[in-house]
Design a protein around this motif. Sequence first.
Motif, PDB file in Angstrom:
ATOM      1  N   UNK A 106       0.873  -1.177   0.000  1.00 44.79           N
ATOM      2  CA  UNK A 106       0.000   0.000   0.000  1.00 44.79           C
ATOM      3  C   UNK A 106       0.908   1.224   0.000  1.00 44.79           C
ATOM      4  N   UNK A 107       0.719   2.149  -0.940  1.00 44.35           N
ATOM      5  CA  UNK A 107       1.720   3.206  -1.141  1.00 44.35           C
ATOM      6  C   UNK A 107       1.665   4.398  -0.204  1.00 44.35           C
ATOM      7  N   UNK A 108       0.661   4.482   0.650  1.00 46.85           N
ATOM      8  CA  UNK A 108       0.498   5.707   1.432  1.00 46.85           C
ATOM      9  C   UNK A 108       0.464   5.443   2.934  1.00 46.85           C
ATOM     10  N   UNK A 109       0.682   6.524   3.654  1.00 54.23           N
ATOM     11  CA  UNK A 109       0.596   6.572   5.111  1.00 54.23           C
ATOM     12  C   UNK A 109      -0.512   7.573   5.411  1.00 54.23           C
ATOM     13  N   UNK A 110      -1.364   7.344   6.376  1.00 57.00           N
ATOM     14  CA  UNK A 110      -1.340   6.348   7.435  1.00 57.00           C
ATOM     15  C   UNK A 110      -1.806   4.975   6.969  1.00 57.00           C
ATOM     16  N   UNK A 111      -1.474   3.985   7.795  1.00 56.79           N
ATOM     17  CA  UNK A 111      -1.937   2.616   7.589  1.00 56.79           C
ATOM     18  C   UNK A 111      -2.480   2.090   8.912  1.00 56.79           C
ATOM     19  N   UNK A 120      -6.383  -0.565   5.772  1.00 57.17           N
ATOM     20  CA  UNK A 120      -6.249   0.445   4.736  1.00 57.17           C
ATOM     21  C   UNK A 120      -5.745   1.736   5.342  1.00 57.17           C
ATOM     22  N   UNK A 121      -5.985   2.808   4.599  1.00 59.65           N
ATOM     23  CA  UNK A 121      -5.553   4.118   5.044  1.00 59.65           C
ATOM     24  C   UNK A 121      -6.722   4.965   5.513  1.00 59.65           C
TER      25      UNK A 121
END
Length: 157
Positions: A106-111, A120-121
């Motif tokens: 998954x390419x983004x933060x937050x997680x 997910x985010x």
Amino acid sequence: MSGSFGRAAAALLRWGRGAGGGGLWGPGVRAAGSGAGGGGSAEQLDALVKKDKVVVFLKGTPEQPQCGFSNAVVQILRLHGVRDYAAYNVLDDPELRQGIKDYSNWPTIPQVYLNGEFVGGCDILLQMHQNGDLVEELKKLGIHSALLDEKKDQDSK
């Protein structure tokens, strides 16, 4: 535990145990401090996401999120009364930041992880909050959502 993973585990702090009692976030929120290094290996990350029922990797800390999406995740958890969760600040550790993205694909933060499973985010957590799925998922973990109490209070009026 060895090396930097041991330091990461040791860096988990219990917030809210200061002189004022419960603190802003309550007694259970823990955060990995700046010594949280070495979060890159899949085995280490697997241990971190499974260590607590609710785990969040965010930019900043629950007390001071450093991006709007991380802040939204913290606020959603707060609305549900989730006080006992581990929070890891990816800004303190570039290896952790990239490692968790690789781990989850998954390419983004937050997680957000619930019971060791990637949820997910921000967008997904917000959607779960809005459609009631988050209440159900928290219930599966034995966590009572504070929103159920609010609804009960409104229904009794």
